[in-house]
Design a protein around this motif. Structure first.
Motif, PDB file in Angstrom:
ATOM      1  N   GLY A  14       0.818  -1.211   0.000  1.00 27.45           N
ATOM      2  CA  GLY A  14       0.000   0.000   0.000  1.00 27.45           C
ATOM      3  C   GLY A  14       0.845   1.251   0.000  1.00 27.45           C
ATOM      4  O   GLY A  14       0.530   2.237  -0.695  1.00 27.45           O
ATOM      5  N   ASP A  15       1.938   1.240   0.777  1.00 31.91           N
ATOM      6  CA  ASP A  15       2.859   2.383   0.798  1.00 31.91           C
ATOM      7  C   ASP A  15       3.440   2.635  -0.589  1.00 31.91           C
ATOM      8  O   ASP A  15       3.542   3.785  -1.040  1.00 31.91           O
ATOM      9  N   HIS A  16       3.826   1.547  -1.246  1.00 36.49           N
ATOM     10  CA  HIS A  16       4.433   1.667  -2.572  1.00 36.49           C
ATOM     11  C   HIS A  16       3.440   2.283  -3.560  1.00 36.49           C
ATOM     12  O   HIS A  16       3.777   3.172  -4.346  1.00 36.49           O
ATOM     13  N   PHE A  17       2.196   1.788  -3.530  1.00 38.72           N
ATOM     14  CA  PHE A  17       1.181   2.345  -4.417  1.00 38.72           C
ATOM     15  C   PHE A  17       0.954   3.827  -4.134  1.00 38.72           C
ATOM     16  O   PHE A  17       0.837   4.638  -5.069  1.00 38.72           O
ATOM     17  N   GLU A  18       0.883   4.184  -2.854  1.00 32.86           N
ATOM     18  CA  GLU A  18       0.665   5.600  -2.508  1.00 32.86           C
ATOM     19  C   GLU A  18       1.790   6.475  -3.049  1.00 32.86           C
ATOM     20  O   GLU A  18       1.545   7.564  -3.575  1.00 32.86           O
ATOM     21  N   GLN A  19       3.024   5.985  -2.889  1.00 32.13           N
ATOM     22  CA  GLN A  19       4.164   6.770  -3.377  1.00 32.13           C
ATOM     23  C   GLN A  19       4.078   6.989  -4.881  1.00 32.13           C
ATOM     24  O   GLN A  19       4.271   8.110  -5.379  1.00 32.13           O
ATOM     25  N   ARG A  20       3.800   5.923  -5.623  1.00 32.04           N
ATOM     26  CA  ARG A  20       3.753   6.036  -7.080  1.00 32.04           C
ATOM     27  C   ARG A  20       2.566   6.874  -7.540  1.00 32.04           C
ATOM     28  O   ARG A  20       2.675   7.672  -8.486  1.00 32.04           O
ATOM     29  N   LEU A  21       1.438   6.701  -6.876  1.00 35.07           N
ATOM     30  CA  LEU A  21       0.257   7.479  -7.252  1.00 35.07           C
ATOM     31  C   LEU A  21       0.418   8.954  -6.894  1.00 35.07           C
ATOM     32  O   LEU A  21      -0.059   9.833  -7.614  1.00 35.07           O
ATOM     33  N   GLU A  22       1.096   9.186  -5.765  1.00 35.98           N
ATOM     34  CA  GLU A  22       1.374  10.569  -5.362  1.00 35.98           C
ATOM     35  C   GLU A  22       2.241  11.248  -6.416  1.00 35.98           C
ATOM     36  O   GLU A  22       1.967  12.388  -6.850  1.00 35.98           O
ATOM     37  N   ALA A  23       3.262  10.545  -6.857  1.00 35.34           N
ATOM     38  CA  ALA A  23       4.163  11.108  -7.860  1.00 35.34           C
ATOM     39  C   ALA A  23       3.455  11.339  -9.187  1.00 35.34           C
ATOM     40  O   ALA A  23       3.811  12.252  -9.947  1.00 35.34           O
TER      41      ALA A  23
ATOM     42  N   MET B 160       5.523  -4.755 -11.031  1.00 30.85           N
ATOM     43  CA  MET B 160       4.771  -4.005 -12.035  1.00 30.85           C
ATOM     44  C   MET B 160       4.923  -2.501 -11.827  1.00 30.85           C
ATOM     45  O   MET B 160       5.146  -1.744 -12.788  1.00 30.85           O
ATOM     46  N   LEU B 161       4.815  -2.076 -10.545  1.00 35.19           N
ATOM     47  CA  LEU B 161       4.947  -0.640 -10.256  1.00 35.19           C
ATOM     48  C   LEU B 161       6.342  -0.124 -10.621  1.00 35.19           C
ATOM     49  O   LEU B 161       6.493   0.963 -11.194  1.00 35.19           O
ATOM     50  N   ARG B 162       7.369  -0.911 -10.283  1.00 34.21           N
ATOM     51  CA  ARG B 162       8.739  -0.485 -10.597  1.00 34.21           C
ATOM     52  C   ARG B 162       8.946  -0.380 -12.108  1.00 34.21           C
ATOM     53  O   ARG B 162       9.573   0.557 -12.601  1.00 34.21           O
ATOM     54  N   GLN B 163       8.396  -1.349 -12.843  1.00 40.41           N
ATOM     55  CA  GLN B 163       8.578  -1.343 -14.292  1.00 40.41           C
ATOM     56  C   GLN B 163       7.834  -0.181 -14.944  1.00 40.41           C
ATOM     57  O   GLN B 163       8.356   0.471 -15.857  1.00 40.41           O
ATOM     58  N   ILE B 164       6.616   0.084 -14.487  1.00 41.59           N
ATOM     59  CA  ILE B 164       5.843   1.210 -15.027  1.00 41.59           C
ATOM     60  C   ILE B 164       6.579   2.521 -14.790  1.00 41.59           C
ATOM     61  O   ILE B 164       6.687   3.379 -15.677  1.00 41.59           O
ATOM     62  N   THR B 165       7.107   2.700 -13.562  1.00 43.87           N
ATOM     63  CA  THR B 165       7.836   3.916 -13.230  1.00 43.87           C
ATOM     64  C   THR B 165       9.088   4.058 -14.087  1.00 43.87           C
ATOM     65  O   THR B 165       9.410   5.126 -14.595  1.00 43.87           O
ATOM     66  N   ARG B 166       9.798   2.938 -14.265  1.00 42.33           N
ATOM     67  CA  ARG B 166      11.043   2.951 -15.037  1.00 42.33           C
ATOM     68  C   ARG B 166      10.786   3.342 -16.490  1.00 42.33           C
ATOM     69  O   ARG B 166      11.540   4.101 -17.092  1.00 42.33           O
ATOM     70  N   ASN B 167       9.695   2.849 -17.048  1.00 42.89           N
ATOM     71  CA  ASN B 167       9.404   3.101 -18.457  1.00 42.89           C
ATOM     72  C   ASN B 167       8.832   4.489 -18.715  1.00 42.89           C
ATOM     73  O   ASN B 167       8.733   4.927 -19.854  1.00 42.89           O
ATOM     74  N   HIS B 168       8.431   5.203 -17.649  1.00 41.87           N
ATOM     75  CA  HIS B 168       7.834   6.517 -17.837  1.00 41.87           C
ATOM     76  C   HIS B 168       8.696   7.644 -17.288  1.00 41.87           C
ATOM     77  O   HIS B 168       8.235   8.777 -17.134  1.00 41.87           O
TER      78      HIS B 168
END
Length: 245
Positions: free
Chosen positions: A189-198, A235-243
């Motif tokens: 949940g923390d990871h999702f919040e961080q990525r969604l916040e960004a 999945m979150l790490r890969q999405i962030t890396r590609n964007h």
């Protein structure tokens, strides 16, 4: 006759295949005491053996053959008759579940219990039912109440073994998978919040706390395995890396 289980009595069964299927259904639930009353095609029946397939053949090997119902139930202290039809006979009526509960109680007291199952085409006759202490009726669709022989045996056998199996209604183990701990779900949940916040997901800012609360509640409802959590992190790490710009 063994005292630790009911004996299943097939009355005038018509097809060997159905006798074999009934034997398989019985053994599925630890029952191996079968009796046959005047099987139409005689006994032994090679089609029954073929349908019983393997281990269930021992149920047929031990099956007793009787000329009529009185002989088949002669050593029973209590007898159920399975029937879906309404009859002009006053008897207690049980569901399969309540019947097998009662059977367990009787057997626990040392009684011998029998269950009558009728022939495929007509079911039990009134003369058969009149010799039973009680009736078992399955609550089925009144517009189509007919069950075949093996189905009736299967339902009754399942209700016999169900309390003894003591299995949970829902398997929390997800077929043996390694379940994620609450801490692992919290970190997801923390990871999702961080990525969604960004990504600017929590907008407008005044609604952000409630949006985060709803997300946490969603995670808590999901039965994640550790593999699920690891996959979502990846999945979150890969999405962030590609964007990344």
């Amino acid at each position: 006759m063994s005292h630790d289980q009911p004996v299943f009595i097939l009355v005038r069964p018509q097809m060997g295949e159905n006798i074999g299927a009934a034997a398989r259904a019985m053994l599925n639930f630890g029952l191996d005491r079968m009796r046959l009353v005047a099987p139409r095609d005689g006994w032994p029946n090679p089609r029954a053996v073929a349908m019983a397939s393997g281990a269930a053949g021992r149920v047929l090997d031990r099956a007793g053959v009787f000329a009529d119902v009185p002989a088949a139930i002669g050593d029973c202290d209590f007898v159920f008759a399975t029937t879906a039809r309404s009859r002009e006979l006053t008897k207690p009526i049980y569901t399969p579940e309540s019947a097998m509960d009662h059977a367990r109680a009787l057997i626990g007291q040392g009684a011998r219990v029998g269950v009558l199952f009728g022939p495929e085409r007509t079911g039990l006759e009134n003369d058969d039912v009149s010799r039973a202490n009680a009736i078992i009726t399955v609550p089925v669709n009144p517009e189509f109440p007919s069950l075949n022989l093996a189905q009736a045996v299967l339902l009754t056998g399942y209700e016999w073994i169900r309390p003894q199996a003591a299995q949970p209604a829902i398997d929390p183990g997800l077929a043996g998978a390694d379940i994620a701990s609450r801490l692992e779900v919290e970190k997801l949940g923390d990871h999702f919040e961080q990525r969604l916040e960004a990504a600017g997901f929590f907008f407008p800012p005044a609604k952000a706390p409630n949006m985060k609360l709803n997300l946490r509640n969603m995670w808590s409802r999901m039965p994640f395995t550790r593999a699920d959590v690891q996959t979502l992190h990846g999945m979150l790490r890969q999405i962030t890396r590609n964007h990344r710009p």
